[in-house]
Scaffold this motif. Structure first.
Motif, PDB file in Angstrom:
ATOM      1  N   ASP A 109       3.983  16.484 -14.066  1.00  0.00           N
ATOM      2  CA  ASP A 109       2.595  16.705 -14.433  1.00  0.00           C
ATOM      3  C   ASP A 109       2.137  18.112 -14.026  1.00  0.00           C
ATOM      4  OD1 ASP A 109       0.147  15.821 -15.548  1.00  0.00           O
ATOM      5  OD2 ASP A 109      -0.627  15.431 -13.524  1.00  0.00           O
ATOM      6  N   THR A 112       3.224  20.520 -16.524  1.00  0.00           N
ATOM      7  CA  THR A 112       2.379  20.424 -17.726  1.00  0.00           C
ATOM      8  C   THR A 112       1.043  21.115 -17.505  1.00  0.00           C
ATOM      9  OG1 THR A 112       3.414  18.321 -18.300  1.00  0.00           O
ATOM     10  CG2 THR A 112       1.297  18.820 -19.326  1.00  0.00           C
ATOM     11  N   VAL A 113       0.448  20.856 -16.320  1.00  0.00           N
ATOM     12  CA  VAL A 113      -0.873  21.419 -16.026  1.00  0.00           C
ATOM     13  C   VAL A 113      -0.822  22.943 -15.991  1.00  0.00           C
ATOM     14  CG1 VAL A 113      -2.571  21.637 -14.173  1.00  0.00           C
ATOM     15  CG2 VAL A 113      -1.783  19.388 -14.874  1.00  0.00           C
ATOM     16  N   GLU A 114       0.277  23.475 -15.420  1.00  0.00           N
ATOM     17  CA  GLU A 114       0.369  24.937 -15.312  1.00  0.00           C
ATOM     18  C   GLU A 114       0.310  25.612 -16.673  1.00  0.00           C
ATOM     19  OE1 GLU A 114       3.103  25.063 -11.233  1.00  0.00           O
ATOM     20  OE2 GLU A 114       4.018  25.392 -13.208  1.00  0.00           O
ATOM     21  N   LEU A 125      -9.143  23.907 -17.879  1.00  0.00           N
ATOM     22  CA  LEU A 125      -7.940  23.150 -18.207  1.00  0.00           C
ATOM     23  C   LEU A 125      -8.076  22.641 -19.623  1.00  0.00           C
ATOM     24  CD1 LEU A 125      -5.248  21.880 -17.218  1.00  0.00           C
ATOM     25  CD2 LEU A 125      -6.572  19.857 -16.553  1.00  0.00           C
ATOM     26  N   GLU A 164      -7.727  20.178 -21.916  1.00  0.00           N
ATOM     27  CA  GLU A 164      -7.454  18.741 -22.002  1.00  0.00           C
ATOM     28  C   GLU A 164      -7.122  18.289 -23.411  1.00  0.00           C
ATOM     29  OE1 GLU A 164      -7.168  16.794 -19.550  1.00  0.00           O
ATOM     30  OE2 GLU A 164      -8.244  17.658 -17.852  1.00  0.00           O
ATOM     31  N   ILE A 167      -3.627  11.053 -16.606  1.00  0.00           N
ATOM     32  CA  ILE A 167      -4.818  11.911 -16.753  1.00  0.00           C
ATOM     33  C   ILE A 167      -6.006  11.291 -16.046  1.00  0.00           C
ATOM     34  CG2 ILE A 167      -6.394  12.951 -18.417  1.00  0.00           C
ATOM     35  CD1 ILE A 167      -4.117  12.937 -20.422  1.00  0.00           C
ATOM     36  N   ARG A 196      -5.370  11.513 -12.144  1.00  0.00           N
ATOM     37  CA  ARG A 196      -4.972  12.796 -11.581  1.00  0.00           C
ATOM     38  C   ARG A 196      -6.104  13.408 -10.759  1.00  0.00           C
ATOM     39  NH1 ARG A 196      -4.525  16.843 -15.982  1.00  0.00           N
ATOM     40  NH2 ARG A 196      -2.526  15.888 -16.524  1.00  0.00           N
ATOM     41  N   MET A 213      -6.904  17.043  -8.993  1.00  0.00           N
ATOM     42  CA  MET A 213      -6.396  18.409  -9.151  1.00  0.00           C
ATOM     43  C   MET A 213      -7.357  19.409  -8.547  1.00  0.00           C
ATOM     44  SD  MET A 213      -5.352  20.358 -12.683  1.00  0.00           S
ATOM     45  CE  MET A 213      -4.858  22.084 -12.660  1.00  0.00           C
ATOM     46  N   ASN A 218     -11.090  18.914 -10.647  1.00  0.00           N
ATOM     47  CA  ASN A 218     -11.405  17.991 -11.738  1.00  0.00           C
ATOM     48  C   ASN A 218     -12.417  16.954 -11.276  1.00  0.00           C
ATOM     49  OD1 ASN A 218      -9.796  16.464 -10.081  1.00  0.00           O
ATOM     50  ND2 ASN A 218      -8.432  15.716 -11.705  1.00  0.00           N
ATOM     51  N   VAL A 232      -1.848  19.038  -7.097  1.00  0.00           N
ATOM     52  CA  VAL A 232      -1.993  17.855  -7.931  1.00  0.00           C
ATOM     53  C   VAL A 232      -1.637  16.643  -7.076  1.00  0.00           C
ATOM     54  CG1 VAL A 232      -1.175  16.609  -9.953  1.00  0.00           C
ATOM     55  CG2 VAL A 232      -1.504  19.086 -10.060  1.00  0.00           C
TER      56      VAL A 232
END
Length: 472
Positions: A45, A48-50, A63, A65, A76, A79, A81, A94, A146
């Motif tokens: 994850d 992916t977030v990066e 971010l 989304e 999601i 999460r 963050m 978040n 995260v």
């Protein structure tokens, strides 16, 4: 409580403890596997977030989304963050964090080229497992965190633990039945031994307990019990022989006293004849008294009630005293008593009991040596093969000798080679038994060397003690 029940209870207790440890271990392993799986999902994850972070024209970090086709995805929704800049300032949080910090300022060694895992308890009480990683976005180095809550994992493990604990009592029922059955099989040989032992009475002491396996504990117990039965059988047989012999020996002088008394009452006698009758009765009484005193001495010796009063004294003095006592009997038979020995030899012993032994041996030699014979007594110090030296005393007669087959039995109580001759000589078969006990009570040894037709030699060896050595 029966042994079988106790064994079953112990088995169930150990089985329950093992199962409890197994359940706890299984839950720990399960929790470790779930957290390890969660860590790998967080790393994926994080990657992916990066790729979804970007700066708006106003410089705000956002971010993207819209990348996710299904925003309701579990990762999601759960999460947590947080992104900080190189100066430690928070650039992004978040909404799931609800304004709470996810670990505060960067810790030393937290942000490296790899992914660093950590655990944390948030202000609202949630336990989380997080991953930290640094990543550049549009030329700026960012610190990303995260995390996901581990509370669902904990609830899952607790549920598993509860289910296993519910199953555990159900598993104890067949385990208890099996344990009770196996305990019975193990104890069955013991029950058989108990039943066989209950059948053994005083009349059946020759019976023995069968030994199925001599190498296990039950086999060892059976051998011990058989040894005990063997000793009991020998003791009972010895007691029966002793009782029979005592009855016989007591009956003889009593019968003689009665016979002399009845003859004396059949008619009138002169004064001298009455004196002879009373004298004969007193002789039998003296013999009976002597035998009873000897039996009492043997009984006290067997019970261990006799304590030796040891002193140091020259053994030749004791031999001279004994020769003077027996010398009267030897003179009646025209026998000679020859004594040879070192008068400087001393012993540490009970003078009274050792004197009794020597007198009995001399008395035995006088009884069985022919008229006009010679009885030799030798006293000397000998160096033995053992660490201690010994005092050697030998009494040699010129009697008929003793056959080799019965040499060991002459020390048994009431044993006599020639019943009629021994009784006529006034013996009850106890003198040598008393002598043997007295010598062995002093830590010594008595032996017999005999050649039929050439006489016998009774030898006594007494150890030289520290007291004797210092006296010498």
């Amino acid at each position: 409580m029966r042994i079988r029940t106790r064994l079953t209870a112990w088995y169930l207790a150990i089985f329950s403890l093992v199962m409890l440890l197994y359940v706890c271990g299984a839950c720990v392993v399960q929790y470790w596997q779930l957290t390890d799986q969660l860590f790998h999902e967080e790393v994926e994850d994080m990657e992916t977030v990066e790729g979804l972070l970007y700066f708006t024209p106003s410089g705000q970090l956002e971010l993207n989304e819209s990348y996710h086709s299904r925003p309701e995805n579990k990762l999601i929704i759960d999460r947590l963050m947080e992104v900080r800049g190189s100066d430690g300032a928070v650039l992004f949080r978040n909404p799931q964090l609800k304004g709470a910090a996810l670990g505060g300022l960067p810790r030393p060694g937290e942000f490296t080229d790899g992914h660093t895992s950590w655990t944390l308890r948030l202000e609202d009480g949630r336990h989380v497992l997080g991953v930290s990683h640094r990543h550049p976005v549009e030329g700026k180095m960012l610190f990303l965190r995260v995390a996901y809550s581990t509370d669902p994992l904990r609830r899952r493990v607790v549920t598993l633990f509860g289910l296993l604990m519910l199953v555990l009592p159900l598993a104890l029922i067949p385990a208890g039945i099996a344990g009770y059955h196996f305990a019975g099989k193990i104890l069955n040989p013991l029950k058989a031994m108990a039943r066989r032992t209950e059948q053994i009475t005083a009349r059946r002491l020759s019976s023995r307990i069968p030994v199925e396996n001599p190498d296990d504990e039950l086999g060892h117990m059976a051998r011990v019990l058989n040894g005990l039965l063997q000793r009991l059988e020998e003791s009972f047989a010895q007691l029966q022989r002793f009782t029979s012999d005592v009855s016989h020996e007591l009956r003889t002088p009593l019968t003689s006293i009665r016979s002399v008394g009845e003859v004396g009452l059949q008619r009138s006698h002169s004064h001298e004849e009455y004196r002879d009758i009373i004298g004969s009765m007193l002789e039998e009484v003296a013999r009976l008294t002597s035998m009873i005193d000897t039996l009492l001495t043997i009984a006290h010796a067997d019970s261990g009630a006799i304590r030796l009063d040891r002193t140091v004294f020259p053994i030749m003095d004791l031999v001279d005293e004994s020769v003077n006592v027996v010398g009267v009997l030897a003179e009646d038979k025209g026998q000679s008593l020859v004594v040879k020995g070192d008068r400087g030899i001393s012993v540490h012993a009970d003078r009274g009991f050792l004197r009794m032994a020597v007198i009995n041996l001399l008395d035995n030699a006088v009884k069985y040596s022919p008229a006009g014979g010679t009885i030799r007594v030798v006293v000397e110090a000998r160096t033995m093969a053992s660490p201690r030296d010994a005092v050697y005393l030998a009494i040699q007669d010129e009697g008929p000798g003793i056959p080799a087959g019965v040499a060991e039995r002459v020390f048994d109580r009431f044993y006599r080679l020639d019943e009629g001759r021994a009784r006529d000589a006034g013996g009850a078969g106890l003198g040598l038994a008393i002598a043997k006990w007295s010598v062995e009570a002093h830590g010594g040894e008595i032996k017999l060397e005999s050649t039929p037709g050439l006489g016998s030699t009774f030898s006594v060896q007494l150890p030289v003690t520290a007291e004797t050595a210092s006296a010498g």
